[in-house]
Scaffold this motif. Sequence first.
Motif, PDB file in Angstrom:
ATOM      1  N   TYR A  72      -2.426  41.897 -25.581  1.00  0.00           N
ATOM      2  CA  TYR A  72      -2.468  41.664 -27.026  1.00  0.00           C
ATOM      3  C   TYR A  72      -3.876  41.978 -27.495  1.00  0.00           C
ATOM      4  O   TYR A  72      -4.829  41.992 -26.696  1.00  0.00           O
ATOM      5  N   HIS A  89       1.019  43.673 -28.002  1.00  0.00           N
ATOM      6  CA  HIS A  89       1.272  42.817 -29.165  1.00  0.00           C
ATOM      7  C   HIS A  89       0.041  42.839 -30.055  1.00  0.00           C
ATOM      8  O   HIS A  89      -1.036  42.401 -29.650  1.00  0.00           O
ATOM      9  N   PRO A  92      -1.017  38.919 -32.710  1.00  0.00           N
ATOM     10  CA  PRO A  92       0.061  37.926 -32.628  1.00  0.00           C
ATOM     11  C   PRO A  92      -0.318  36.614 -33.317  1.00  0.00           C
ATOM     12  O   PRO A  92      -1.500  36.265 -33.389  1.00  0.00           O
ATOM     13  N   GLU A  96       3.271  33.184 -31.148  1.00  0.00           N
ATOM     14  CA  GLU A  96       3.566  34.391 -30.355  1.00  0.00           C
ATOM     15  C   GLU A  96       2.609  34.509 -29.175  1.00  0.00           C
ATOM     16  O   GLU A  96       3.008  34.901 -28.076  1.00  0.00           O
ATOM     17  N   GLU A  99       3.641  32.337 -26.357  1.00  0.00           N
ATOM     18  CA  GLU A  99       4.779  32.934 -25.644  1.00  0.00           C
ATOM     19  C   GLU A  99       4.315  34.039 -24.703  1.00  0.00           C
ATOM     20  O   GLU A  99       4.837  34.194 -23.587  1.00  0.00           O
TER      21      GLU A  99
END
Length: 222
Positions: A72, A89, A92, A96, A99
């Motif tokens: 991310y 990602h 995020p 999120e 996760e």
Amino acid sequence: KRIAARHTEAQGQVVAKAIDVDAFFVAGRKKPDRCRIGVMWSDDFAKKGTDVAIRAMEIAKASLPELTCVAYGMTQPSAVFQKVFDEFHFCPTQAELAEIYRSCTAWLFPSRFEGFGLPILEAMASGTPVIGTPTGAGGDLISRGEGCLVAIDDSKAMAGAITRLANETPDNWKQRSDSALNVARRARWNDATDKFEAIARECCFSIPNIPCSPQQPLHGDD
């Protein structure tokens, strides 16, 4: 700590960074069925060492063809680097992000220089063991959390640690996960603010003509 080491005559105290552990925690973490390794993307290679993590992932994939590489970041990697990641990602949310951490078998912290290294605590609060360098808070947090410490710039050692965690039994991995979580639980916001307030009160009482009531909180109602 580095400042304290340089100024031994100073009488300062360190209040370490903290996180909202409950935002990342989930009960009953188990080792993922498939090996997933995560890292925070940054194009500041000189400090963050993302290039080391990328090389480590590529080396590890030679013996772990099922390995999924996750990242991310607040910026998008170029096409050259984006193809390294099976998942990326962009920006995020906190939910999120939690996760992402919880989906991984291990989290990489490849930094060459850090003031602290907040992703270490965030991953640990998610129950995810960390593989990383001893820069910033890495040396203390990773070792206490039963993660894997590797030398700065050593992509081969990082790849070896990835392979070891991927091949660990679920029970051994769970032990690492629980240790990581226990370390993170000692870095809660409430504990850090309480310590900061206690130090502030001590300083306040030691200075003449500074009004400060022991009963009056130094922070707001929240």
